[in-house]
Design a protein around this motif. Structure first.
Motif, mmCIF file in Angstrom:
data_model
loop_
_atom_site.group_PDB
_atom_site.id
_atom_site.type_symbol
_atom_site.label_atom_id
_atom_site.label_comp_id
_atom_site.label_asym_id
_atom_site.label_seq_id
_atom_site.Cartn_x
_atom_site.Cartn_y
_atom_site.Cartn_z
ATOM 1 N N ALA A 81 0.814 -1.217 0.000
ATOM 2 C CA ALA A 81 0.000 0.000 0.000
ATOM 3 C C ALA A 81 0.848 1.267 0.000
ATOM 4 O O ALA A 81 0.478 2.279 -0.603
ATOM 5 N N SER A 82 1.981 1.229 0.673
ATOM 6 C CA SER A 82 2.837 2.414 0.793
ATOM 7 C C SER A 82 3.976 2.437 -0.217
ATOM 8 O O SER A 82 4.755 3.390 -0.235
ATOM 9 N N ALA A 83 4.080 1.390 -1.042
ATOM 10 C CA ALA A 83 5.182 1.266 -2.014
ATOM 11 C C ALA A 83 6.540 1.395 -1.325
ATOM 12 O O ALA A 83 7.422 2.125 -1.761
ATOM 13 N N THR A 84 6.670 0.655 -0.230
ATOM 14 C CA THR A 84 7.894 0.674 0.574
ATOM 15 C C THR A 84 8.573 -0.681 0.494
ATOM 16 O O THR A 84 7.977 -1.702 0.832
ATOM 17 N N ALA A 85 9.825 -0.703 0.060
ATOM 18 C CA ALA A 85 10.555 -1.963 -0.044
ATOM 19 C C ALA A 85 11.011 -2.443 1.334
ATOM 20 O O ALA A 85 11.392 -1.639 2.195
ATOM 21 N N LEU A 86 10.973 -3.752 1.525
ATOM 22 C CA LEU A 86 11.352 -4.380 2.779
ATOM 23 C C LEU A 86 12.642 -5.166 2.626
ATOM 24 O O LEU A 86 13.044 -5.513 1.509
ATOM 25 N N THR A 87 13.250 -5.490 3.750
ATOM 26 C CA THR A 87 14.285 -6.509 3.756
ATOM 27 C C THR A 87 13.581 -7.862 3.821
ATOM 28 O O THR A 87 12.452 -7.962 4.298
ATOM 29 N N PRO A 88 14.205 -8.932 3.333
ATOM 30 C CA PRO A 88 13.532 -10.233 3.307
ATOM 31 C C PRO A 88 13.064 -10.683 4.691
ATOM 32 O O PRO A 88 13.743 -10.470 5.703
ATOM 33 N N LEU A 89 11.895 -11.303 4.722
ATOM 34 C CA LEU A 89 11.381 -11.839 5.983
ATOM 35 C C LEU A 89 12.331 -12.861 6.587
ATOM 36 O O LEU A 89 12.466 -12.954 7.806
ATOM 37 N N THR A 90 12.985 -13.639 5.739
ATOM 38 C CA THR A 90 13.857 -14.699 6.240
ATOM 39 C C THR A 90 15.068 -14.149 6.980
ATOM 40 O O THR A 90 15.700 -14.877 7.756
ATOM 41 N N GLY A 91 15.407 -12.890 6.755
ATOM 42 C CA GLY A 91 16.488 -12.283 7.513
ATOM 43 C C GLY A 91 16.091 -12.004 8.950
ATOM 44 O O GLY A 91 16.947 -11.924 9.842
ATOM 45 N N GLN A 92 14.773 -11.856 9.185
ATOM 46 C CA GLN A 92 14.263 -11.559 10.514
ATOM 47 C C GLN A 92 13.616 -12.791 11.154
ATOM 48 O O GLN A 92 13.413 -12.842 12.356
ATOM 49 N N TRP A 93 13.310 -13.769 10.309
ATOM 50 C CA TRP A 93 12.579 -14.956 10.715
ATOM 51 C C TRP A 93 13.309 -16.163 10.134
ATOM 52 O O TRP A 93 12.863 -16.773 9.159
ATOM 53 N N PRO A 94 14.439 -16.547 10.705
ATOM 54 C CA PRO A 94 15.278 -17.594 10.115
ATOM 55 C C PRO A 94 14.567 -18.928 9.937
ATOM 56 O O PRO A 94 14.927 -19.713 9.064
ATOM 57 N N GLY A 95 13.545 -19.184 10.728
ATOM 58 C CA GLY A 95 12.835 -20.450 10.630
ATOM 59 C C GLY A 95 11.705 -20.462 9.611
ATOM 60 O O GLY A 95 11.015 -21.480 9.471
ATOM 61 N N LEU A 96 11.503 -19.364 8.891
ATOM 62 C CA LEU A 96 10.417 -19.303 7.920
ATOM 63 C C LEU A 96 10.665 -20.303 6.798
ATOM 64 O O LEU A 96 11.694 -20.268 6.128
ATOM 65 N N ASP A 97 9.716 -21.213 6.605
ATOM 66 C CA ASP A 97 9.811 -22.175 5.515
ATOM 67 C C ASP A 97 8.643 -21.959 4.560
ATOM 68 O O ASP A 97 7.758 -21.123 4.802
ATOM 69 N N ALA A 98 8.612 -22.722 3.451
ATOM 70 C CA ALA A 98 7.591 -22.516 2.435
ATOM 71 C C ALA A 98 6.194 -22.798 2.974
ATOM 72 O O ALA A 98 5.238 -22.075 2.658
ATOM 73 N N GLU A 99 6.051 -23.829 3.802
ATOM 74 C CA GLU A 99 4.739 -24.157 4.351
ATOM 75 C C GLU A 99 4.184 -23.013 5.186
ATOM 76 O O GLU A 99 3.014 -22.623 5.050
ATOM 77 N N THR A 100 5.016 -22.434 6.038
ATOM 78 C CA THR A 100 4.570 -21.295 6.845
ATOM 79 C C THR A 100 4.331 -20.077 5.968
ATOM 80 O O THR A 100 3.397 -19.301 6.201
ATOM 81 N N ALA A 101 5.156 -19.908 4.934
ATOM 82 C CA ALA A 101 4.981 -18.777 4.024
ATOM 83 C C ALA A 101 3.640 -18.840 3.311
ATOM 84 O O ALA A 101 2.995 -17.802 3.074
ATOM 85 N N TYR A 102 3.176 -20.043 2.967
ATOM 86 C CA TYR A 102 1.848 -20.156 2.363
ATOM 87 C C TYR A 102 0.761 -19.786 3.371
ATOM 88 O O TYR A 102 -0.296 -19.255 2.998
ATOM 89 N N ARG A 103 0.988 -20.020 4.659
ATOM 90 C CA ARG A 103 0.042 -19.555 5.676
ATOM 91 C C ARG A 103 -0.007 -18.036 5.694
ATOM 92 O O ARG A 103 -1.087 -17.444 5.838
ATOM 93 N N VAL A 104 1.148 -17.393 5.548
ATOM 94 C CA VAL A 104 1.183 -15.937 5.463
ATOM 95 C C VAL A 104 0.401 -15.471 4.229
ATOM 96 O O VAL A 104 -0.417 -14.540 4.302
#
Length: 268
Positions: free
Chosen positions: A24-47
């Motif tokens: 909505a704000s057209a603001t680029a982020l740093t990757p989620l995996t840099g802040q959430w090392p345990g993020l896997d594809a299954e959890t990402a689909y939940r997101v």
């Protein structure tokens, strides 16, 4: 932009809201995996699914699914070896030939797609024959993608959570029934009259129908299916080209005709 994200269910919601706010704000982020090392594809689909529920709650309507990272060229450039599936809503649809303001996007790129309009549901237990029967019509497509991660730097879980870098898409007016020849369907994309890429249907997971089945099987793992009436974007035939304001992009297919979009200043 840094936000701490943990692994609890509440953090899935937090991650979904973070990505929608960045859109909505057209603001680029740093990757989620840099802040959430345990993020896997299954959890990402939940997101991703949580973000869809938030979109629907604000009035958007689910109209289909898209595949991403289906071409070898795209996988190599993104350094991600596995395709993904993501959601399409009516807010993303634009008419063929439209001028689309891109000032509300972060880093728009554009790619040609072979698109299916589904005449019947398709679940993950189907075979190729059933998949072909479920397809109503085939159309040319152009998809504008826009990663919420700076410089398109992400892992597979990041881009899955980000709904496959979804932004906008348009479908051409020419239609044909599904049948033989989709692997050989050729396509080029011209940006301001200069060819930026070429490919054939076989560049999409070997066969666009195979890509459709791949999407159905991914959804099946989550207890979902492809529904009648949905649009399915089968993935970029070649790598995406930059799409800054002032640019016109045209996809030219061998049997599916052409489809164009023009990027303009401003926000939609």
């Amino acid at each position: 932009m840094a936000t701490d994200v943990g692994a609890a269910a509440t953090d899935v919601v937090r991650a979904a809201r973070l990505l929608l706010d960045a859109e909505a704000s057209a603001t680029a982020l740093t990757p989620l995996t840099g802040q959430w090392p345990g993020l896997d594809a299954e959890t990402a689909y939940r997101v991703q699914d949580t973000a869809l529920r938030l979109r629907l709650a604000r009035g958007e309507r689910l109209v289909g699914v898209k595949l991403g990272l289906t071409s070898r060229a795209k996988q190599q450039r993104m350094n991600v070896a596995e395709p993904l599936v993501a959601w399409l809503t009516d807010r993303m649809v634009r008419p063929a030939g439209a001028t689309v303001p891109v000032g509300g996007l972060i880093q728009p790129r554009i790619e040609p797609e072979i698109a299916f309009e589904m005449a019947a549901p398709l679940d993950g237990t189907a075979d190729e024959t059933a998949a072909r029967r479920a397809i109503g019509r085939v159309r040319a497509g152009l998809e504008v993608i826009d990663s919420r991660f700076a410089d398109y730097r992400f892992t597979l879980p990041d881009v899955v959570a980000d709904n496959g870098s979804s932004a906008l898409y348009a479908l051409g007016d020419t239609t044909r029934p599904a049948g033989d020849g989709l692997r050989e369907e050729s396509c080029r994309i011209d940006v301001d009259g200069v060819t930026a890429g070429k490919g054939v249907g076989a560049d999409v997971l070997g066969d666009p129908v195979g890509a459709l089945l791949f999407a159905a099987r991914l959804l099946h793992r989550r207890g979902l299916r492809i529904e009648a009436g949905w649009t399915v974007l089968t993935g970029g035939v070649n790598d995406a080209a930059p799409f800054p304001a002032g640019t016109t992009a045209t996809a030219v297919f061998s049997t599916l005709g052409t489809v164009s979009l023009t990027a303009a200043e401003g926000r939609s």
